[in-house]
Design a protein around this motif. Structure first.
Motif, PDB file in Angstrom:
ATOM      1  N   ARG A 383       0.852  -1.175   0.000  1.00 12.71           N
ATOM      2  CA  ARG A 383       0.000   0.000   0.000  1.00 12.71           C
ATOM      3  C   ARG A 383       0.897   1.237   0.000  1.00 12.71           C
ATOM      4  NH1 ARG A 383      -5.101   1.624   1.072  1.00 12.71           N
ATOM      5  NH2 ARG A 383      -5.389   3.524   2.307  1.00 12.71           N
ATOM      6  N   ALA A 384       0.509   2.274  -0.753  1.00  6.75           N
ATOM      7  CA  ALA A 384       1.304   3.505  -0.838  1.00  6.75           C
ATOM      8  C   ALA A 384       0.369   4.705  -0.994  1.00  6.75           C
ATOM      9  CB  ALA A 384       2.287   3.435  -2.001  1.00  6.75           C
ATOM     10  N   ARG A 389       3.235   7.806   2.099  1.00  2.91           N
ATOM     11  CA  ARG A 389       4.394   8.271   1.334  1.00  2.91           C
ATOM     12  C   ARG A 389       5.105   9.436   2.018  1.00  2.91           C
ATOM     13  NH1 ARG A 389       2.915   8.349  -5.077  1.00  2.91           N
ATOM     14  NH2 ARG A 389       1.127   6.958  -4.937  1.00  2.91           N
ATOM     15  N   GLN A 390       4.472  10.035   3.024  1.00  2.00           N
ATOM     16  CA  GLN A 390       5.172  11.054   3.796  1.00  2.00           C
ATOM     17  C   GLN A 390       6.324  10.431   4.581  1.00  2.00           C
ATOM     18  OE1 GLN A 390       2.674  13.802   6.095  1.00  2.00           O
ATOM     19  NE2 GLN A 390       0.898  13.085   4.927  1.00  2.00           N
ATOM     20  N   PHE A 391       6.172   9.168   4.933  1.00  2.64           N
ATOM     21  CA  PHE A 391       7.196   8.480   5.721  1.00  2.64           C
ATOM     22  C   PHE A 391       8.058   7.570   4.849  1.00  2.64           C
ATOM     23  CE2 PHE A 391       3.278   9.101   8.132  1.00  2.64           C
ATOM     24  CZ  PHE A 391       3.736   9.951   9.132  1.00  2.64           C
ATOM     25  N   SER A 392       7.521   7.175   3.713  1.00  2.00           N
ATOM     26  CA  SER A 392       8.258   6.357   2.751  1.00  2.00           C
ATOM     27  C   SER A 392       7.995   6.950   1.372  1.00  2.00           C
ATOM     28  CB  SER A 392       7.783   4.897   2.818  1.00  2.00           C
ATOM     29  OG  SER A 392       8.520   4.094   1.930  1.00  2.00           O
ATOM     30  N   PRO A 393       8.711   8.024   1.034  1.00  2.00           N
ATOM     31  CA  PRO A 393       8.372   8.824  -0.153  1.00  2.00           C
ATOM     32  C   PRO A 393       8.770   8.207  -1.492  1.00  2.00           C
ATOM     33  CG  PRO A 393      10.307   9.718   0.908  1.00  2.00           C
ATOM     34  CD  PRO A 393       9.842   8.587   1.783  1.00  2.00           C
ATOM     35  N   VAL A 394       8.255   7.014  -1.756  1.00  2.00           N
ATOM     36  CA  VAL A 394       8.467   6.412  -3.067  1.00  2.00           C
ATOM     37  C   VAL A 394       7.612   7.144  -4.093  1.00  2.00           C
ATOM     38  CG1 VAL A 394       8.994   4.169  -2.070  1.00  2.00           C
ATOM     39  CG2 VAL A 394       6.636   4.711  -2.703  1.00  2.00           C
ATOM     40  N   PRO A 416       4.648  12.023 -12.639  1.00  2.00           N
ATOM     41  CA  PRO A 416       4.025  11.055 -11.721  1.00  2.00           C
ATOM     42  C   PRO A 416       2.711  10.516 -12.299  1.00  2.00           C
ATOM     43  CG  PRO A 416       4.608  13.103 -10.590  1.00  2.00           C
ATOM     44  CD  PRO A 416       4.731  13.361 -12.061  1.00  2.00           C
ATOM     45  N   VAL A 417       2.363   9.298 -11.925  1.00  2.00           N
ATOM     46  CA  VAL A 417       1.069   8.740 -12.305  1.00  2.00           C
ATOM     47  C   VAL A 417       0.190   8.681 -11.059  1.00  2.00           C
ATOM     48  CG1 VAL A 417       2.043   7.382 -14.182  1.00  2.00           C
ATOM     49  CG2 VAL A 417       1.774   6.343 -11.926  1.00  2.00           C
ATOM     50  N   GLY A 418      -1.115   8.771 -11.265  1.00  2.00           N
ATOM     51  CA  GLY A 418      -2.056   8.746 -10.163  1.00  2.00           C
ATOM     52  C   GLY A 418      -2.683   7.387  -9.981  1.00  2.00           C
ATOM     53  N   PRO A 419      -3.737   7.311  -9.149  1.00  2.00           N
ATOM     54  CA  PRO A 419      -4.433   6.043  -8.929  1.00  2.00           C
ATOM     55  C   PRO A 419      -5.010   5.471 -10.205  1.00  2.00           C
ATOM     56  CG  PRO A 419      -5.042   7.665  -7.269  1.00  2.00           C
ATOM     57  CD  PRO A 419      -4.251   8.395  -8.307  1.00  2.00           C
ATOM     58  N   ASP A 420      -5.153   4.153 -10.228  1.00  2.00           N
ATOM     59  CA  ASP A 420      -5.675   3.428 -11.385  1.00  2.00           C
ATOM     60  C   ASP A 420      -4.778   3.575 -12.605  1.00  2.00           C
ATOM     61  OD1 ASP A 420      -7.713   1.832 -10.682  1.00  2.00           O
ATOM     62  OD2 ASP A 420      -9.323   3.067 -11.477  1.00  2.00           O
ATOM     63  N   ALA A 421      -3.482   3.648 -12.377  1.00  2.00           N
ATOM     64  CA  ALA A 421      -2.524   3.777 -13.471  1.00  2.00           C
ATOM     65  C   ALA A 421      -1.315   2.902 -13.181  1.00  2.00           C
ATOM     66  CB  ALA A 421      -2.102   5.236 -13.632  1.00  2.00           C
ATOM     67  N   VAL A 422      -0.536   2.651 -14.233  1.00  4.33           N
ATOM     68  CA  VAL A 422       0.690   1.864 -14.102  1.00  4.33           C
ATOM     69  C   VAL A 422       1.878   2.804 -14.210  1.00  4.33           C
ATOM     70  CG1 VAL A 422       2.136   0.087 -15.156  1.00  4.33           C
ATOM     71  CG2 VAL A 422      -0.340  -0.235 -15.014  1.00  4.33           C
ATOM     72  N   ARG A 469       1.038  -1.143 -10.558  1.00  2.00           N
ATOM     73  CA  ARG A 469      -0.284  -0.525 -10.729  1.00  2.00           C
ATOM     74  C   ARG A 469      -0.814  -0.115  -9.358  1.00  2.00           C
ATOM     75  NH1 ARG A 469      -5.613  -2.061 -10.486  1.00  2.00           N
ATOM     76  NH2 ARG A 469      -5.121  -4.271 -10.102  1.00  2.00           N
ATOM     77  N   ILE A 470      -1.380   1.079  -9.300  1.00  2.00           N
ATOM     78  CA  ILE A 470      -1.932   1.607  -8.060  1.00  2.00           C
ATOM     79  C   ILE A 470      -3.445   1.720  -8.233  1.00  2.00           C
ATOM     80  CG2 ILE A 470      -1.697   3.434  -6.338  1.00  2.00           C
ATOM     81  CD1 ILE A 470       0.724   4.420  -8.100  1.00  2.00           C
ATOM     82  N   ASP A 471      -4.218   1.094  -7.344  1.00  2.00           N
ATOM     83  CA  ASP A 471      -5.667   1.206  -7.489  1.00  2.00           C
ATOM     84  C   ASP A 471      -6.193   2.429  -6.734  1.00  2.00           C
ATOM     85  OD1 ASP A 471      -5.933   0.571  -4.795  1.00  2.00           O
ATOM     86  OD2 ASP A 471      -6.683  -1.456  -5.136  1.00  2.00           O
ATOM     87  N   LYS A 472      -7.486   2.633  -6.764  1.00  2.00           N
ATOM     88  CA  LYS A 472      -8.071   3.829  -6.174  1.00  2.00           C
ATOM     89  C   LYS A 472      -7.972   3.842  -4.656  1.00  2.00           C
ATOM     90  CE  LYS A 472     -11.256   4.743  -9.976  1.00  2.00           C
ATOM     91  NZ  LYS A 472     -12.681   4.861 -10.418  1.00  2.00           N
ATOM     92  N   GLU A 473      -7.740   2.669  -4.062  1.00  2.00           N
ATOM     93  CA  GLU A 473      -7.558   2.588  -2.616  1.00  2.00           C
ATOM     94  C   GLU A 473      -6.082   2.652  -2.229  1.00  2.00           C
ATOM     95  OE1 GLU A 473      -9.649  -1.150  -1.983  1.00  2.00           O
ATOM     96  OE2 GLU A 473     -11.244  -0.014  -0.968  1.00  2.00           O
ATOM     97  N   TYR A 474      -5.231   2.888  -3.230  1.00  2.00           N
ATOM     98  CA  TYR A 474      -3.790   3.011  -3.054  1.00  2.00           C
ATOM     99  C   TYR A 474      -3.088   1.694  -2.733  1.00  2.00           C
ATOM    100  CZ  TYR A 474      -4.828   7.989  -3.096  1.00  2.00           C
ATOM    101  OH  TYR A 474      -5.277   9.237  -3.458  1.00  2.00           O
TER     102      TYR A 474
END
Length: 626
Positions: A383-384, A389-394, A416-422, A469-474
């Motif tokens: 999860r990210a 990401r404030q503590f693990s800024p990948v 950068p890419v947002g949620p629901d993207a690769v 891939r990051i989904d809408k729930e991160y």
């Protein structure tokens, strides 16, 4: 009093609603953050006391000397036994003249000897280079030489002895010691490590002998194919090894009564640092197999009362493919931990085999960061969220498939890419939080893994080479490898290495290597597009196919051997003369789409033969065990 209580409940309810509205994943984020804080506190406690893996092991020996540490081929080996054998191994290193901080290469199968050799070298402060026992020829010689070791400890087995004999001229500065009986006839340069060990004391070694060790001293070298050709020795320091071990103990809630089943090769981080390290940190027991067997997997779990299993995705796929058995769900396994479990297999694997919890994680030997699925989210490896990401800024940035590089905007920065993207996973490099230790050897190998001027001038990021891939729930899901590496059979395959080996055949002018997807398999199978030396050649003759088969079988480990061949009149190149893979990957090995001659590696004969529509249909239906 009642009014105060009602008022408090009202405030709590309002706060809960606000959190749900503006921070819907707050509870999940807190689970992950709490886990991270607890791990950090425990890790700092160990490091402040200068306790590393070997110190943890020695503490466990005192707690339970007669307890089984390893069960191998029905024999139980106690913590005390490993303490004694590792003390002899450490003293043997000193006896043969190795100095503090020396690097020693080991090439040993999955067996107790690997474990006590590794422990013994930690006892006296050596660095261990773990050589992949599948390697042969140039790759093997390169791996040994790249470690900087002048001593190689070779495990038992005529195949290992033969592999080293073949490259002796290429490792002329390395002295070879063999565990177990010496084969006959043996090369003059082969010496017996057992003869040295057995004449030495098995009493505990005082930890003062390794006083030169710091958290940042190299513990072990683990090889990764990366994206730049031949295997490279990635550095794992003592601090990162302790962190991985403690993290494994925490995520699996491992205790001394647990039994972990290990079928993965110990020369990889997953088995050695995560698997064995987790067992050490919890004082548990590890059932070690020499190699994975789908047929005996659950039999072993029942036989040894296994409670934790470690997997890679390929292991799970093979298990699901086995005929169903009424005993499938009858065992004591409570946790499966690993990486690469495909989402389409996850549900069947968990339900059919009655596994309460699956802990999928993401990580790489040299990656300064990692992720873990703590909430049993199907298919996810971590999860990210913006909060985490404030503590693990990948970061995750757009990938240019055609250019095979991160996409850059007009200002020259990554996007950068947002949620629901690769996006390509990158990790900021900093001394305070994420340090990238790189590889032993040429500096350019390390430099190739660093991206600069990513979001602003002067910043630098570690390039993971992985698309996520990051989904809408991160939640995060592994998507694929990029560049010159693809993953097959749980191993990373370097296209550069495979290409160099193939082009050493005089009738192949150039070879473009890439991975292609096959339904029902994990990763991508190797495929090669050839451009022949003879410009008029439009196909491969039976003699050429035989030569290629013999060549790859001799020079490459099984997972790196190309499954498909294609002959092109001219290789497709980019405007900067780089091999173009994207179109070839999309076309794959479908005879209808590809008009060029196609061939496949017949698993029955381990030889290449023409690929027609019938063979293609069988492969796509999963009837050919590639």
């Amino acid at each position: 009093m009642l009014a105060v209580l009602v008022g408090s409940l009202g405030v709590s309810g309002a706060l809960y609603l606000l959190l749900r509205l503006f921070w819907p994943g707050w509870y999940l984020d807190w689970i992950y953050r709490r886990n991270s804080l607890r791990l950090g506190a425990v890790l700092m406690g160990y490091l402040e006391q200068e306790k590393y893996l070997i110190d943890i092991f020695e503490e466990q020996v005192k707690r339970g000397p007669k307890k089984a540490l390893i069960i191998f081929q029905d024999r139980k080996y106690s913590y005390e036994y490993f303490d004694q054998k590792s003390s002899q191994a450490g003293r043997a290193g000193i006896e043969i003249g190795l100095k503090p901080g020396s690097t020693v290469a080991i090439m040993i199968y999955n067996e107790p000897e690997f474990v006590w050799t590794y422990l013994g070298f930690m006892k006296v402060g050596y660095q261990t280079a773990c050589i992949n026992y599948n390697l042969r020829s140039k790759s093997l010689a390169h791996s040994i030489n790249a470690s900087g070791a002048n001593v190689l400890i070779l495990g038992q087995g005529p195949e290992l002895h033969q592999a080293i004999q073949e490259i002796l001229p290429d490792i002329s500065g390395v002295t070879v010691y063999i565990q177990g009986p010496l084969s006959e006839p043996k090369p003059v340069t082969f010496l017996s490590f057992d003869l040295v060990m057995n004449n030495l004391s098995d009493a505990p070694i005082d930890r003062s002998i390794r006083k030169h060790i710091t958290p940042f001293s190299t513990n072990v070298l683990i090889y990764t194919s990366g994206t730049t050709g031949l295997p490279k020795p990635a550095i794992r320091d003592h601090q990162s090894c302790v962190k991985s071990a403690l993290s494994g103990r925490q995520r699996c809630q491992m205790v001394a009564g647990d039994v972990l089943y290990e079928v993965l090769p110990l020369y990889h981080s997953s088995a050695l640092i995560v698997g064995f390290g987790t067992v050490l940190s919890s004082g548990a027991t590890m059932v070690l197999r020499d190699k994975f067997s789908a047929k005996h997997f659950w039999e072993d779990c029942r036989k040894y009362d296994v409670t934790v299993i470690q997997y890679i995705g390929e292991v799970c796929r093979y298990l699901v493919a086995q005929p169903k058995n009424k005993l499938d769900g009858q065992h004591k396994v409570r946790v499966a931990v690993g990486n690469g479990l495909r989402q389409d297999i996850w549900t069947e694997f968990q339900s059919r085999f009655n596994i309460p919890r699956i802990i999928e994680f993401y990580g790489a030997t040299e990656n300064p960061s990692g992720f873990v699925n703590l909430t049993n989210k199907e298919g996810a490896c971590g999860r990210a969220s913006p909060y985490l990401r404030q503590f693990s800024p990948v970061a995750f940035v757009k990938w240019d498939i055609e250019a095979q590089a991160p996409f850059r905007n007009r200002q020259g920065f990554c996007v950068p890419v947002g949620p629901d993207a690769v996006g390509l996973l990158i990790v900021p490099i900093s001394e305070e939080r994420f340090s990238f230790q790189g590889y032993r050897g040429p500096k350019e190998d390390t430099e190739k893994k660093i991206l600069r001027d990513v979001f602003e001038k002067g910043d630098q990021y570690f390039n993971s080479g992985d698309l996520m891939r990051i989904d809408k729930e991160y939640y995060l899901y592994f998507n694929d490898r990029v560049g010159d590496t693809f993953r097959w059979k749980g191993e990373n395959v370097s296209t550069t290495e495979v290409s160099n080996i193939l082009t050493s055949l005089d009738f192949i002018h150039d070879a473009n290597v890439y991975g292609v997807a096959i339904p029902g398999t994990d990763g991508r199978a190797g495929m090669v597009s050839f451009h022949m030396t003879d410009e008029g050649a439009t196909s491969l003759s039976p003699t050429m196919l035989t030569q290629i088969s013999r060549h790859v079988n001799k020079m490459l480990p099984g997972y790196a051997r190309p499954r498909f061949l294609r002959v092109q009149p001219q290789l497709q190149l980019t405007s900067t003369f780089k091999q173009l893979k994207a179109i070839l990957v999309r076309e794959g090995f479908d005879p209808i789409q590809v008009r060029d001659p196609l061939y496949f590696l017949d698993p029955a004969t381990q030889a290449y033969r023409p690929l027609d529509n019938t063979a293609y249909t069988q492969i796509m239906a999963g009837n050919v065990p590639l």
